[in-house]
Design an enzyme around this catalytic site. Structure first.
Site, PDB file in Angstrom:
ATOM      1  N   LYS A  20      40.287  52.270  29.812  1.00  0.00           N
ATOM      2  CA  LYS A  20      39.872  52.104  31.212  1.00  0.00           C
ATOM      3  C   LYS A  20      39.657  50.623  31.514  1.00  0.00           C
ATOM      4  O   LYS A  20      39.584  49.803  30.589  1.00  0.00           O
ATOM      5  CB  LYS A  20      38.573  52.879  31.438  1.00  0.00           C
ATOM      6  CG  LYS A  20      37.427  52.429  30.532  1.00  0.00           C
ATOM      7  CD  LYS A  20      36.267  53.391  30.532  1.00  0.00           C
ATOM      8  CE  LYS A  20      35.176  52.933  29.576  1.00  0.00           C
ATOM      9  NZ  LYS A  20      34.140  53.946  29.391  1.00  0.00           N
TER      10      LYS A  20
ATOM     11  N   TYR B   2      25.438  20.525  38.314  1.00  0.00           N
ATOM     12  CA  TYR B   2      24.617  21.026  39.416  1.00  0.00           C
ATOM     13  C   TYR B   2      23.138  21.018  39.040  1.00  0.00           C
ATOM     14  O   TYR B   2      22.767  21.415  37.929  1.00  0.00           O
ATOM     15  CB  TYR B   2      25.013  22.462  39.756  1.00  0.00           C
ATOM     16  CG  TYR B   2      26.257  22.558  40.607  1.00  0.00           C
ATOM     17  CD1 TYR B   2      26.273  22.047  41.899  1.00  0.00           C
ATOM     18  CD2 TYR B   2      27.386  23.172  40.108  1.00  0.00           C
ATOM     19  CE1 TYR B   2      27.412  22.150  42.677  1.00  0.00           C
ATOM     20  CE2 TYR B   2      28.529  23.288  40.885  1.00  0.00           C
ATOM     21  CZ  TYR B   2      28.537  22.774  42.166  1.00  0.00           C
ATOM     22  OH  TYR B   2      29.657  22.879  42.938  1.00  0.00           O
TER      23      TYR B   2
ATOM     24  N   MET C  38      31.569  26.854  38.757  1.00  0.00           N
ATOM     25  CA  MET C  38      32.471  27.984  38.970  1.00  0.00           C
ATOM     26  C   MET C  38      33.755  27.846  38.151  1.00  0.00           C
ATOM     27  O   MET C  38      34.225  28.814  37.559  1.00  0.00           O
ATOM     28  CB  MET C  38      32.814  28.119  40.456  1.00  0.00           C
ATOM     29  CG  MET C  38      33.593  29.398  40.751  1.00  0.00           C
ATOM     30  SD  MET C  38      34.096  29.570  42.452  1.00  0.00           S
ATOM     31  CE  MET C  38      32.557  29.875  43.284  1.00  0.00           C
TER      32      MET C  38
HETATM   33  C1  LIG Z   1      33.879  54.065  28.001  1.00  0.00           C
HETATM   34  C2  LIG Z   1      33.784  55.373  27.325  1.00  0.00           C
HETATM   35  C3  LIG Z   1      34.187  55.531  25.973  1.00  0.00           C
HETATM   36  C4  LIG Z   1      34.539  54.367  25.092  1.00  0.00           C
HETATM   37  O1  LIG Z   1      33.343  53.690  24.792  1.00  0.00           O
HETATM   38  P1  LIG Z   1      33.268  52.505  23.729  1.00  0.00           P
HETATM   39  O2  LIG Z   1      31.822  52.302  23.544  1.00  0.00           O
HETATM   40  O3  LIG Z   1      33.926  51.339  24.366  1.00  0.00           O
HETATM   41  O4  LIG Z   1      33.965  52.952  22.509  1.00  0.00           O
HETATM   42  C5  LIG Z   1      34.213  56.809  25.457  1.00  0.00           C
HETATM   43  N1  LIG Z   1      33.829  57.872  26.192  1.00  0.00           N
HETATM   44  C6  LIG Z   1      33.400  57.761  27.466  1.00  0.00           C
HETATM   45  C7  LIG Z   1      32.972  58.962  28.200  1.00  0.00           C
HETATM   46  C8  LIG Z   1      33.344  56.512  28.062  1.00  0.00           C
HETATM   47  O5  LIG Z   1      32.893  56.397  29.319  1.00  0.00           O
END
Ligand SMILES: *Cc1c(COP(=O)(O)O)cnc(C)c1O
Length: 347
Positions: free
Chosen positions: A28, A242, A290
């Site tokens: 993701k 800054y 930035m």
């Molecule tokens: C993001 C996620 C994972 C992976 O998590 P990691 O800690 O990056 O291994 C697995 N299961 C669900 C439901 C997640 O949201």
């Protein structure tokens, strides 16, 4: 720089660690900012199942991998069941409402479409509750996977892990024979009892070891370099950046490096943060801007145009996170889109 062979090795290590389970990959958020397309294709030989968070991510991933199983962790929105089917995406049903909508959709379509079912075993984030299990729509459901997520897997001593495990066992018993999945990266290292039929690592693919003991086994897959844009010689008492928060205690050479908080270098990295040239440490001076930051290059051979290391041998993204008071996930996903990316097979 992304080391694709390190990602493959990390996956192989996790798969072996959880040898009885299928080792899926969670990619993701553009594979945590690393690049979903590249990560998916580098794992294509060994991974059959991917997880993304949003349906739109699933659609994109589908265009790279026509054959793989793709689960969508957020399930679907009411107007989206057709979208899911069109792209062959499997929703993770997270609420009674989603379970009913999926049932209605399948009834209307006159056929079953695969779905996974999530249980809330204690995190109170996603998933149906124990009470929801009595609902007809849940009882009738034939999920292809049941799953839950651990809240404290990075703290092996925490009793919540065992409690969630017990709850998961109890809830999944209502779906005999259906593959089960509980562990993300950290959960894998809680031991075999947590592996079930599938594990779902994400961050560990890039070398972030969730628990101390595993640090040597996972290989850091991410390197980041930035360029020195200017070098100046300053006198004692000269102030930098800054707010002019840094004041030179003596004559020094200061380099302005072309990376800043818009690229994911947190402002909190000013406190005790450093870049590196080989084994030479270059402390950050003053505030992060930035698009740039200043480091101390006194006594080094560095020149304008040279590249220095932000993430590498001497400093992993987990260490940067610790320095900046956050976690590796945040550092990795915050790295901006302005970098030129190189995908390599290093070793
Ligand atoms: C993001 C996620 C994972 C992976 O998590 P990691 O800690 O990056 O291994 C697995 N299961 C669900 C439901 C997640 O949201």
């Amino acid at each position: 720089m992304v080391d694709l062979s390190a990602i493959r090795k990390n996956h192989a290590y996790l798969a072996e660690y959880a040898a009885k389970a299928e080792c899926a990959a969670v990619i993701k958020a553009d594979a945590y900012g690393v690049g979903m397309r590249e990560v998916a294709s580098c794992l294509a030989d060994t991974v059959q199942t991917f997880f993304v968070a949003h349906p739109e991510e699933g659609r994109q991933l589908r265009s790279y991998c026509p054959e793989k199983r793709i689960f969508v962790l957020h399930g679907f929105l009411p107007h989206q069941p057709d979208f899911m089917v069109k792209y062959g995406l499997i929703p993770v049903l997270n609420s009674l409402g989603q379970v009913r909508q999926w049932r209605d959709f399948c009834q209307k379509a006159g056929r079953e479409h695969p779905a996974a079912l999530q249980f809330d075993t204690g995190m109170s984030r996603f998933g149906i509750s124990w009470e929801d299990m009595r609902d007809e729509a849940v009882k009738e459901l034939k999920p292809v996977l049941v799953m839950s997520h651990l809240a404290c897997a990075d703290q092996p001593e925490d009793r919540a892990n065992e409690e969630q495990l017990a709850c998961f066992l109890k809830m999944s018993a209502a779906f005999p024979g259906v593959p089960r999945s509980l562990a993300a990266s950290s959960g894998i290292f809680l031991g075999e009892a947590y592996h079930f039929e599938m594990v779902r690592p994400g961050i560990a693919l890039y070398g972030l070891a969730p628990q101390e003991g595993e640090k040597e086994r996972l290989i850091s897959a991410i390197g980041l370099e930035a360029q020195i844009l200017q070098i100046r010689q300053i006198r004692e008492g000269t102030r930098i950046g800054y707010g002019l928060t840094y004041k030179a205690e003596g004559a020094m050479r200061v380099a302005t490096v072309g990376i800043g908080y818009a690229d994911g270098v947190f402002r909190s990295f000013s406190r005790g943060g450093a870049l590196w040239k080989g084994k030479e440490c270059l402390p950050v001076l003053g505030r992060i801007s930035m698009d740039s930051l200043s480091v101390d290059v006194t006594g080094t051979e560095l020149e304008e145009g040279d590249w220095v290391t932000v993430i590498g041998q001497e400093q992993s993204f987990a260490e940067i996170a610790r320095q900046a008071g956050t976690i590796g996930y945040e550092v990795l996903t915050a790295l901006g889109g302005r970098f030129e990316r190189f995908y390599r097979e290093v070793g």
